[in-house]
Design a protein around this motif. Structure first.
Motif, PDB file in Angstrom:
ATOM      1  N   SER A 126      12.097   5.569   7.251  1.00  0.00           N
ATOM      2  CA  SER A 126      10.971   5.577   6.310  1.00  0.00           C
ATOM      3  C   SER A 126      10.690   4.158   5.808  1.00  0.00           C
ATOM      4  O   SER A 126      11.565   3.291   5.820  1.00  0.00           O
ATOM      5  CB  SER A 126      11.273   6.512   5.131  1.00  0.00           C
ATOM      6  N   ILE A 127       9.447   3.945   5.386  1.00  0.00           N
ATOM      7  CA  ILE A 127       8.983   2.592   5.071  1.00  0.00           C
ATOM      8  C   ILE A 127       9.033   2.326   3.572  1.00  0.00           C
ATOM      9  O   ILE A 127       8.577   3.139   2.764  1.00  0.00           O
ATOM     10  CB  ILE A 127       7.545   2.390   5.587  1.00  0.00           C
ATOM     11  N   SER A 128       9.562   1.179   3.204  1.00  0.00           N
ATOM     12  CA  SER A 128       9.535   0.732   1.809  1.00  0.00           C
ATOM     13  C   SER A 128       8.176   0.111   1.530  1.00  0.00           C
ATOM     14  O   SER A 128       7.639  -0.638   2.359  1.00  0.00           O
ATOM     15  CB  SER A 128      10.648  -0.281   1.552  1.00  0.00           C
ATOM     16  N   MET A 129       7.623   0.415   0.358  1.00  0.00           N
ATOM     17  CA  MET A 129       6.238   0.034   0.064  1.00  0.00           C
ATOM     18  C   MET A 129       6.088  -0.468  -1.364  1.00  0.00           C
ATOM     19  O   MET A 129       6.891  -0.147  -2.244  1.00  0.00           O
ATOM     20  CB  MET A 129       5.316   1.253   0.246  1.00  0.00           C
ATOM     21  N   VAL A 130       5.028  -1.233  -1.579  1.00  0.00           N
ATOM     22  CA  VAL A 130       4.654  -1.667  -2.913  1.00  0.00           C
ATOM     23  C   VAL A 130       3.128  -1.580  -3.008  1.00  0.00           C
ATOM     24  O   VAL A 130       2.414  -1.848  -2.041  1.00  0.00           O
ATOM     25  CB  VAL A 130       5.130  -3.110  -3.197  1.00  0.00           C
TER      26      VAL A 130
ATOM     27  N   VAL B 294      -5.428  -4.735 -15.631  1.00  0.00           N
ATOM     28  CA  VAL B 294      -4.295  -4.922 -14.715  1.00  0.00           C
ATOM     29  C   VAL B 294      -3.289  -3.797 -14.941  1.00  0.00           C
ATOM     30  O   VAL B 294      -2.857  -3.555 -16.073  1.00  0.00           O
ATOM     31  CB  VAL B 294      -3.614  -6.284 -14.940  1.00  0.00           C
ATOM     32  N   THR B 295      -2.944  -3.082 -13.867  1.00  0.00           N
ATOM     33  CA  THR B 295      -1.954  -2.004 -13.950  1.00  0.00           C
ATOM     34  C   THR B 295      -0.662  -2.454 -13.269  1.00  0.00           C
ATOM     35  O   THR B 295      -0.687  -3.302 -12.367  1.00  0.00           O
ATOM     36  CB  THR B 295      -2.472  -0.724 -13.273  1.00  0.00           C
ATOM     37  N   PRO B 296       0.482  -1.908 -13.673  1.00  0.00           N
ATOM     38  CA  PRO B 296       1.746  -2.336 -13.059  1.00  0.00           C
ATOM     39  C   PRO B 296       1.877  -1.824 -11.634  1.00  0.00           C
ATOM     40  O   PRO B 296       1.422  -0.719 -11.316  1.00  0.00           O
ATOM     41  CB  PRO B 296       2.807  -1.701 -13.973  1.00  0.00           C
ATOM     42  N   PRO B 297       2.501  -2.609 -10.739  1.00  0.00           N
ATOM     43  CA  PRO B 297       2.717  -2.148  -9.363  1.00  0.00           C
ATOM     44  C   PRO B 297       3.844  -1.124  -9.306  1.00  0.00           C
ATOM     45  O   PRO B 297       4.675  -1.033 -10.210  1.00  0.00           O
ATOM     46  CB  PRO B 297       3.106  -3.433  -8.620  1.00  0.00           C
ATOM     47  N   VAL B 298       3.868  -0.354  -8.230  1.00  0.00           N
ATOM     48  CA  VAL B 298       4.937   0.611  -7.973  1.00  0.00           C
ATOM     49  C   VAL B 298       5.665   0.196  -6.699  1.00  0.00           C
ATOM     50  O   VAL B 298       5.035  -0.079  -5.677  1.00  0.00           O
ATOM     51  CB  VAL B 298       4.367   2.035  -7.816  1.00  0.00           C
ATOM     52  N   PHE B 299       6.979   0.131  -6.759  1.00  0.00           N
ATOM     53  CA  PHE B 299       7.806  -0.134  -5.586  1.00  0.00           C
ATOM     54  C   PHE B 299       8.496   1.168  -5.175  1.00  0.00           C
ATOM     55  O   PHE B 299       9.129   1.816  -6.001  1.00  0.00           O
ATOM     56  CB  PHE B 299       8.877  -1.188  -5.893  1.00  0.00           C
ATOM     57  N   VAL B 300       8.362   1.538  -3.910  1.00  0.00           N
ATOM     58  CA  VAL B 300       9.060   2.701  -3.366  1.00  0.00           C
ATOM     59  C   VAL B 300       9.999   2.189  -2.275  1.00  0.00           C
ATOM     60  O   VAL B 300       9.553   1.705  -1.235  1.00  0.00           O
ATOM     61  CB  VAL B 300       8.072   3.728  -2.782  1.00  0.00           C
ATOM     62  N   PHE B 301      11.305   2.278  -2.521  1.00  0.00           N
ATOM     63  CA  PHE B 301      12.284   1.741  -1.585  1.00  0.00           C
ATOM     64  C   PHE B 301      12.856   2.859  -0.725  1.00  0.00           C
ATOM     65  O   PHE B 301      13.497   3.788  -1.219  1.00  0.00           O
ATOM     66  CB  PHE B 301      13.403   1.025  -2.344  1.00  0.00           C
TER      67      PHE B 301
ATOM     68  N   GLY C  68       0.828  -1.198   0.000  1.00  0.00           N
ATOM     69  CA  GLY C  68       0.000   0.000   0.000  1.00  0.00           C
ATOM     70  C   GLY C  68       0.861   1.245   0.000  1.00  0.00           C
ATOM     71  O   GLY C  68       1.657   1.454   0.924  1.00  0.00           O
ATOM     72  N   ILE C  69       0.748   2.067  -1.049  1.00  0.00           N
ATOM     73  CA  ILE C  69       1.546   3.281  -1.152  1.00  0.00           C
ATOM     74  C   ILE C  69       0.894   4.393  -0.330  1.00  0.00           C
ATOM     75  O   ILE C  69      -0.261   4.736  -0.543  1.00  0.00           O
ATOM     76  CB  ILE C  69       1.677   3.748  -2.621  1.00  0.00           C
TER      77      ILE C  69
END
Length: 352
Positions: free
Chosen positions: A297-301, A331-338, A286-287
């Motif tokens: 800070s938290i890494s999220m997808v 279907v949409t692509p996921p986002v990764f925030v590291f 969950g972004i």
């Protein structure tokens, strides 16, 4: 709650005629030939409707005619009150872009509902004021309500897969697999899972994909490293996570199904002077831009709200303009925030 008379009559007509409610609606809207419904069935439905003194909703017909002629269409966006304001901004940024790019004659109307209580708005949804509705933040109970009602307009869910509803979502099973592979590539070998007491279909798919890829990648999962708690009950989550920290052997990484549940995990680790990510790495689902500001800070997808806005409007317009009643999925692509809590081997800031 009392339903409008046309909805009740359509249901009663379908029962007497022995056909589906969608067939009744199509016939009474004058689209029987277009949808290749037999003359015999059309006549049967019309005869029963006449006997029951059925009168079509003139306002609804005006809306349908407007859609067919390319005039402005009214789309209601039902937004769950628990979703953050910045998520709404990103969603409507994407929605506005696709309306402008495709020159849709569309007006979007925001309606706020409380989680598990979308059914409180049944009269409004059934009022025939809208050509279609998009629902953001639907719980399982909200989705079950939508699937139980014979709506005569398209319904699109975002970030959730319905049983018989159109939807816009990420491939959650593959997201779970990707997260396990990222942990493995970064050298982690013992994973814990933190889950809400009311997991969504998407959460269950992520967990299944995560488990599978952990097995393939040599990451160990143990039942005692799993935690299930109310995502809004921080005190209970701290208590349950302390039991994991009390174990002689702990996980070295955590896959959290609600990003906000990382906050009580932080609290429990800080009291024991454990370090993130050195002692335990964290990746949440969950972004949430707020979690970029925590320390660490938290890494999220998760799914991109802007992409959801663009795809949801495109899908609802496709359903309306082509009179499609069969559920469709985008279907949409996921986002990764590291961020600080976990960085992959490549040390990228963001992947999509």
């Amino acid at each position: 709650m009392k339903k409008n008379s046309s909805t009740v009559l359509i249901r009663e007509i379908s029962e007497r005629a022995g056909v589906s409610q969608s067939t009744v609606s199509i016939v009474l809207n004058g689209r029987g030939d277009e949808m290749r419904i037999s003359k015999k069935t059309q006549q049967l439905v019309k005869d029963i409707a006449r006997e029951m003194d059925y009168h079509p909703n003139i306002y609804a017909r005006r809306l349908r005619n407007a859609a067919q002629s390319g005039m402005k269409q009214m789309i209601a966006v039902f937004w769950c009150s628990r979703l953050l304001e910045d998520e709404m901004a990103r969603f409507f940024e994407g929605a506005a872009e696709t309306v402008k790019e495709n020159k849709y004659g569309t007006e979007l109307v925001i309606r706020i509902f409380d989680e598990d209580h979308l059914s409180d708005h049944l009269d409004l949804i059934n009022s025939q004021h809208y050509n279609g509705i998009i629902v953001n933040g639907a719980s399982r109970a909200d989705a079950d309500f939508l699937e139980s009602e014979p709506f005569d307009i398209p319904v699109v869910l975002t970030s959730r897969i319905g049983k018989a509803l159109s939807s816009v979502h990420v491939d959650n099973y593959n997201v779970g697999r990707q997260c396990a592979i990222l942990f493995a590539d970064a050298g982690y070998r013992k994973a814990g899972l933190i889950m809400p007491v009311k997991p969504s279909v998407g959460s269950n798919l992520r967990i299944a994909g995560f488990r599978e890829a952990c097995g393939e990648s040599g990451i160990e999962l143990r039942p005692e490293w799993e935690l299930m708690s109310d995502e809004f009950d921080m005190a209970r989550t701290v208590t349950l996570f302390n039991r994991i920290l009390d174990l002689e052997e702990r996980p070295d990484c955590l896959f959290i199904q609600r990003s906000m549940m990382a906050l009580p995990v932080y609290a429990a680790m800080e009291r024991r002077r454990l370090r993130i990510p050195d002692d335990i790495a964290i990746l949440g689902c969950g972004i949430n831009s707020f979690l970029n500001l925590t320390h660490p800070s938290i890494s999220m997808v998760g799914g991109s709200m802007k992409s959801y806005g663009k795809s949801a409007v495109d899908l609802i317009m496709l359903l309306i303009n082509n009179h499609i009643t069969t559920p469709m999925n985008t279907v949409t692509p996921p986002v990764f925030v590291f961020n600080d809590s976990f960085r992959p081997a490549g040390d990228a800031k963001e992947l999509s």
